[in-house]
Design an enzyme around this catalytic site. Structure first.
Site, PDB file in Angstrom:
ATOM      1  N   HIS A   1       0.844  -1.200   0.000  1.00 63.21           N
ATOM      2  CA  HIS A   1       0.000   0.000   0.000  1.00 63.21           C
ATOM      3  C   HIS A   1       0.880   1.251   0.000  1.00 63.21           C
ATOM      4  O   HIS A   1       0.702   2.149  -0.835  1.00 63.21           O
ATOM      5  CB  HIS A   1      -0.900  -0.017   1.236  1.00 63.21           C
ATOM      6  CG  HIS A   1      -1.699   1.233   1.428  1.00 63.21           C
ATOM      7  ND1 HIS A   1      -3.037   1.322   1.104  1.00 63.21           N
ATOM      8  CD2 HIS A   1      -1.358   2.468   1.926  1.00 63.21           C
ATOM      9  CE1 HIS A   1      -3.470   2.539   1.379  1.00 63.21           C
ATOM     10  NE2 HIS A   1      -2.463   3.254   1.880  1.00 63.21           N
ATOM     11  N   GLU A   2       1.826   1.286   0.925  1.00 62.54           N
ATOM     12  CA  GLU A   2       2.712   2.445   1.003  1.00 62.54           C
ATOM     13  C   GLU A   2       3.633   2.538  -0.209  1.00 62.54           C
ATOM     14  O   GLU A   2       4.035   3.629  -0.613  1.00 62.54           O
ATOM     15  CB  GLU A   2       3.535   2.402   2.292  1.00 62.54           C
ATOM     16  CG  GLU A   2       2.709   2.418   3.575  1.00 62.54           C
ATOM     17  CD  GLU A   2       1.803   3.629   3.681  1.00 62.54           C
ATOM     18  OE1 GLU A   2       2.111   4.677   3.062  1.00 62.54           O
ATOM     19  OE2 GLU A   2       0.767   3.531   4.368  1.00 62.54           O
TER      20      GLU A   2
ATOM     21  N   HIS B   1       2.051   4.651  -2.812  1.00 62.23           N
ATOM     22  CA  HIS B   1       2.274   6.084  -2.588  1.00 62.23           C
ATOM     23  C   HIS B   1       3.711   6.472  -2.949  1.00 62.23           C
ATOM     24  O   HIS B   1       3.950   7.508  -3.581  1.00 62.23           O
ATOM     25  CB  HIS B   1       2.024   6.432  -1.117  1.00 62.23           C
ATOM     26  CG  HIS B   1       0.606   6.243  -0.676  1.00 62.23           C
ATOM     27  ND1 HIS B   1      -0.470   6.713  -1.392  1.00 62.23           N
ATOM     28  CD2 HIS B   1       0.090   5.648   0.439  1.00 62.23           C
ATOM     29  CE1 HIS B   1      -1.583   6.415  -0.747  1.00 62.23           C
ATOM     30  NE2 HIS B   1      -1.272   5.764   0.366  1.00 62.23           N
TER      31      HIS B   1
END
Length: 449
Positions: free
Chosen positions: A25-26, A29
């Site tokens: 998920h990170e 980003h």
């Protein structure tokens, strides 16, 4: 001892799966921010004290003590004050001081000469992509997990081979009178038993229609209440013909995919009269087309939205389960502790084939990623959806200013959302603590222990 070890392995696997999900998920980003030139000073999995880190290039990568989330530190998340806006005047307003302190601390993340690399200076559509990349990564992980399960392992589907044949049908009056003994003492033979069906029989055709799967058989049975069906069965390698006359039976209407009961506009459960034979099928794993994985993901997304819409009531229910001894909803929300326990129990079920346990764990990881992705899209800071919402507001207000020939109002001041951020973060922390506590004192259990 073997079950204990398998339980521990399952819990470890659950936490690893969660950590990998958070990391990816990170990573969504991180990669999109770097792609747009934003300086990323930290990429961390977990919160609290750092237990390991390594600096590579301009970014510090590491793990923190509490594996309950993660973050990437983007340079210049908050925009500077608008031109002409008064500087801090030394006032004592708590909120205004908190906002200004956060803005100043964020400005310190911008390296000299790299002011142009601030996240707040990106066009709104690029900021949306950066913030959307994390939840999208979770959804991709979920679909991949579901693809592995449905098209790799396959999922259990009912076959046309009979597993059991009920001896008789129990009327409502008999059920009320005889209770648990109704099945042994009922007076009405079930149609399947009356026709001579036995466990292990394979249904080949009904009324001349070849049966490819159990759905074909149930469709014909349900449509022929109180009508004879000429049925070809295969028993011990030999085919023979029997006549089955399904009895009319009133049943609840259920959703084809989820199996849940369907309500009408008044909120009452729908019913219908269908044929009933009194047989149940065996099940076998069947590899499904990839499209089924997307259907499964869509179903999970819908369940998460339902959970979000009813979240206040679910929090109340969890409070009662934790402090009032109320029974847990097996389909209710769980914390990372609850998910870890479920995966541990699945791993320890030695009576279930190993492949089934592996497939179940992968499916749980996929479902957790659906929850992570959708929950992060809630349009409230500090969630990704809050940043996306702020970027959309920024895009609209600057677009309207341009359309009406007005001066560019400058970037939307997300620093002023910090009080909301603090409140939402506090509520999320409190809710997480409650869920973890309830999963410890009153957990959902597959084994009932």
């Amino acid at each position: 001892m073997e079950q204990v070890l398998l339980f521990i392995v399952g819990v470890v696997v659950a936490f690893i799966g969660l950590a990998v999900s958070i990391a990816l998920h990170e990573l969504g980003h991180l990669t999109t921010a770097k792609m747009f030139g934003v300086r990323v000073s930290q990429y961390m999995i977990g919160f609290g004290p750092t237990i390991w880190s390594k600096v590579k290039g301009e970014t510090e990568y590491g793990f923190k003590l509490l594996p309950l989330g993660g973050y990437v530190a983007l340079s210049g998340m908050y925009p500077p004050k608008h031109a002409g806006e008064a500087p801090r005047d030394g006032g004592t307003g708590f909120l205004s001081n908190m906002i200004e302190d956060a803005r100043e601390a964020n400005q310190e993340t911008i390296m000299p000469g790299e002011e142009h690399r601030a996240f707040s200076l990106l066009p709104a559509w690029k900021r949306i992509i950066v913030m959307l990349a994390g939840p999208v990564m979770n959804l991709v992980i979920a679909v991949v997990c579901f693809l592995i399960v449905v098209s790799g392992f396959g999922i259990y589907q009912p076959t046309t081979t009979l597993y059991s044949v009920s001896k008789c049908m129990v009327s409502q009056a008999e059920a009320a009178q005889l209770g648990d003994a109704a099945a042994e003492n009922c007076s009405t033979p079930a149609p399947g038993a009356a026709a001579g069906l036995l466990p292990g029989d394979k249904l080949v055709s009904m009324n001349g229609t070849e049966l490819h799967d159990w759905k074909d058989a149930t469709a014909i049975i349900r449509a022929n209440a109180d009508k004879p069906i000429e049925t070809v069965i295969e028993r011990a390698g030999q085919q023979q013909t029997v006549t089955i006359t399904p009895r009319a039976n009133t049943v609840f209407v259920t959703d084809d995919f989820s199996g849940e009961r369907v309500k009408d506009e008044a909120g009452n459960y729908k019913t219908e009269v269908v044929g009933f034979v009194g047989v149940s099928p065996t099940s076998a794993r069947e590899q499904m087309p990839p499209s089924y994985a997307f259907e499964f993901a869509g179903f999970n997304i819908g369940k998460v939205f339902e959970m979000i819409m009813s979240l206040p009531q679910r929090v109340v229910d969890m409070w009662h389960a934790g402090f009032g001894g109320a029974e847990r909803d097996p389909n209710g929300p769980q914390s990372v502790v609850g998910v870890g326990r479920i995966v541990g129990e699945v791993s320890a079920l030695t009576e279930i084939p190993v492949l089934d346990r592996i497939a179940t764990v992968i499916q749980i990881v996929g479902s957790v990623n659906i929850a992570l992705g959708i929950m992060n899209l809630i349009p409230l800071p500090p969630l990704d959806g809050g940043h996306i919402f702020a970027s959309i507001v920024d895009m609209i207000r600057r677009g309207l200013a341009k359309a009406f020939g007005k001066e560019d109002p400058g970037p939307f001041d997300t620093a002023k959302l910090l009080p909301i951020t603090m409140v939402v973060a506090g509520l999320l922390l409190a809710m997480s603590a409650l869920f973890i506590y309830v999963d410890i004192v009153n957990p959902i259990s597959l084994t009932g222990k």
